[in-house]
Each structure stands twice: as C-alpha cells, then as structure tokens.
Design an enzyme around this catalytic site. Sequence first.
Site, short mmCIF file in Angstrom:
data_model
loop_
_atom_site.label_atom_id
_atom_site.label_comp_id
_atom_site.label_asym_id
_atom_site.label_seq_id
_atom_site.Cartn_x
_atom_site.Cartn_y
_atom_site.Cartn_z
N GLY A 195 0.82 -1.20 0.00
CA GLY A 195 0.00 0.00 0.00
C GLY A 195 0.85 1.25 0.00
O GLY A 195 2.07 1.19 0.17
N THR A 207 0.61 7.67 3.60
CA THR A 207 0.38 9.08 3.24
C THR A 207 0.76 10.04 4.36
O THR A 207 0.40 11.22 4.30
CB THR A 207 -1.09 9.31 2.85
OG1 THR A 207 -1.95 8.93 3.94
CG2 THR A 207 -1.44 8.51 1.60
N TYR A 234 -3.14 13.08 9.92
CA TYR A 234 -2.20 13.46 8.87
C TYR A 234 -2.64 14.77 8.20
O TYR A 234 -1.88 15.38 7.44
CB TYR A 234 -2.10 12.38 7.79
CG TYR A 234 -1.58 11.04 8.26
CD1 TYR A 234 -1.09 10.84 9.55
CD2 TYR A 234 -1.59 9.95 7.40
CE1 TYR A 234 -0.63 9.61 9.97
CE2 TYR A 234 -1.14 8.70 7.82
CZ TYR A 234 -0.66 8.54 9.10
OH TYR A 234 -0.22 7.30 9.50
N GLU A 286 -4.92 4.46 15.99
CA GLU A 286 -3.62 4.99 15.56
C GLU A 286 -2.51 4.56 16.52
O GLU A 286 -1.48 4.04 16.11
CB GLU A 286 -3.68 6.52 15.51
CG GLU A 286 -2.38 7.20 15.19
CD GLU A 286 -2.29 7.64 13.75
OE1 GLU A 286 -1.19 7.99 13.33
OE2 GLU A 286 -3.31 7.66 13.05
N TYR A 338 -3.27 17.47 20.58
CA TYR A 338 -2.26 17.11 21.58
C TYR A 338 -2.56 17.90 22.85
O TYR A 338 -1.95 18.95 23.09
CB TYR A 338 -0.85 17.43 21.07
CG TYR A 338 -0.49 16.73 19.78
CD1 TYR A 338 -0.10 15.38 19.79
CD2 TYR A 338 -0.52 17.39 18.56
CE1 TYR A 338 0.24 14.73 18.61
CE2 TYR A 338 -0.19 16.73 17.38
CZ TYR A 338 0.19 15.41 17.41
OH TYR A 338 0.53 14.77 16.24
N PRO A 345 8.42 0.28 6.70
CA PRO A 345 9.09 -0.92 6.16
C PRO A 345 10.44 -0.61 5.52
O PRO A 345 11.22 -1.53 5.26
CB PRO A 345 8.10 -1.43 5.11
CG PRO A 345 7.39 -0.19 4.64
CD PRO A 345 7.25 0.66 5.88
N ARG A 364 9.90 7.16 -6.75
CA ARG A 364 9.95 6.16 -5.69
C ARG A 364 8.61 5.45 -5.51
O ARG A 364 8.57 4.26 -5.15
CB ARG A 364 10.43 6.80 -4.38
CG ARG A 364 11.92 7.09 -4.40
CD ARG A 364 12.46 7.31 -3.01
NE ARG A 364 12.03 8.60 -2.45
CZ ARG A 364 12.69 9.73 -2.59
NH1 ARG A 364 13.82 9.75 -3.29
NH2 ARG A 364 12.26 10.84 -2.05
#
Length: 285
Positions: A22, A25, A58, A120, A132, A180, A238
């Site tokens: 996947g 993002t 995000y 998350e 936060y 990863p 990439r």
Amino acid sequence: MNLTAESHRIPLNDGNSIPLLGLGTYADPQKTPKGSCLEAVKIAIDNGYRHIDGAFVYFNEHEVGQAIRDKIAEGKIKREDIFYCGKLWNTCHPPELVRPTLEKTLKILQLDYVDLYIIELPMAFKPGDAIYPIDENGKFIYHDTDLCATWEVECHPYFTQPKLLEFCRQHDIVIVGYSPLGTSRDESWVNVSSPPLLKDPVLNVIGKKYNKTAAQVALRFSIQRGVVVIPKSFNPQRIRENFQIFDFSLTEKEMKEIEALNKNVRYVELLMWRDHPEYPFNDEY
C-alpha cells in the site's frame, strides 16, 4: 504465494482481503506543500496501487479522498478496487466517540465507507478539540481507556518481529508493517541513532543481483513473509519503484540472510509519550 502486480491480496479472517503493498500518506503538514498527497495518491493508483493508508491526524485525508474520487470518475478504478485504511486518533478512544469520529473521517474523505478503521496508537489522550492536549505546565494530558483492538506495528529487516509474526500466524492475524524502509530522521520522534536501513550492504548486494534497489529488496522481503507494507512516498519515481517488487522473488537463502540483519531496533520510539501508562514499546512484542 504467487504474487503479481495485479493480484497480491491476502485473506483476512473476516472474509475480506487486503493488498500486501500500500501507499503510506503521512507527511508533516507544516513542511508538505498542499496538493502533494493528492498527486501522490493519483500517481500510485495509476501505477497499480490499490491500498492506501491514511489518518485524520495526517491532515490530508481530503486530498486522499479527492484522488480516489477523481480516479473513479476517470473510470480508472471502482471504489471496491481500493482498500482504504483510516485511523482513530488518541483523543477519540472512548467508545461513544468512535462512530462520530469515523463519520467525520468519511465526510472529509467524501467516501461512503473505509475498508479498515484502526486505532492509531494504543495511548489515549484527554478527549476534546485539542489534537495534543497539554496542561498549564506543558505536559501531555493522558486518558484511561480500555482498549481491545488492532493496530499497525513497525516491521522491517532491522526489526523483524519474529515472535509477533509467529503469534499472528498461529491466530490467523495479518500484520501491517509501518516504516518498512526505516523512516525519516526526525529527532523529535525517531531514534536517529539507528543506522539507516537502506544503506545496509546485504540489501544492496542482493539488490544488484536483481537490478533492484535496497528499498525494493526490503519490501519484497516483507511481503514474502506475508507482512503487509505501507511505504510512504510523495516522490513519483519512488512511488513507481516501490510497486515494482512483483517481478522477482528472494531465495530461501537470501530471506535468511535478511532475517539475520535483525537488530531488534525500533525507529519509531515516540519517547515524548514514554510516561504514558499504556506506552506500548516496552513490551517484548
């Protein structure tokens, strides 16, 4: 597993399936130009990606949703072709907040559903409007929530998670591995003392054999283990390269060589929250 660019889904235990590769993002909203995520998701879909990983925090889910809708409108894909994973943020863990938070995400995406909705991070913050929440002394305000859910884990050649992987295999659970390829070198939340994964000699030597990059070898290693990977990139080249991992396979010897690279090194430590009672990274797995 016979994995191809067109067919690389693996089954989930609820009868659905998830693509092994996947597009992540995540991007710092303060440093990322507007529209970058939109274009990255479009490029990814054009190059064969059918799994997109995002999150409310995000601050770019509106771009992800627009990219998916645009590609549907073009006739490139159907909604059911895409596997979208969204995430519940730390301030929204109480059960009564989950549905309204998901509905907010769907409104931002302008999609009818998400395919997977996960927590998350397993560390609850005080519910409220602040992403936060902090007190008058500048300390984070935590919250106690009883969790029973699934979330992603860090997984790569330097942190192979063998015990966790074996546990999940025994219980028919699919691992989704974030970072990863290692991760950014942002000192505020990353262990920058860890060596950069993609400079590893073993990965690069194997890459030369197949005319592949170290990143492609690392991704191929994970998917051959049955670990779903979500490498983040907004760089068109990439994004394409990361998808080009279905035209070669690693030998058993090469898989063992890469497994031997394991240093039990975690890049994402989030040490600013290490005093949280549910801080997860002290556990063995």
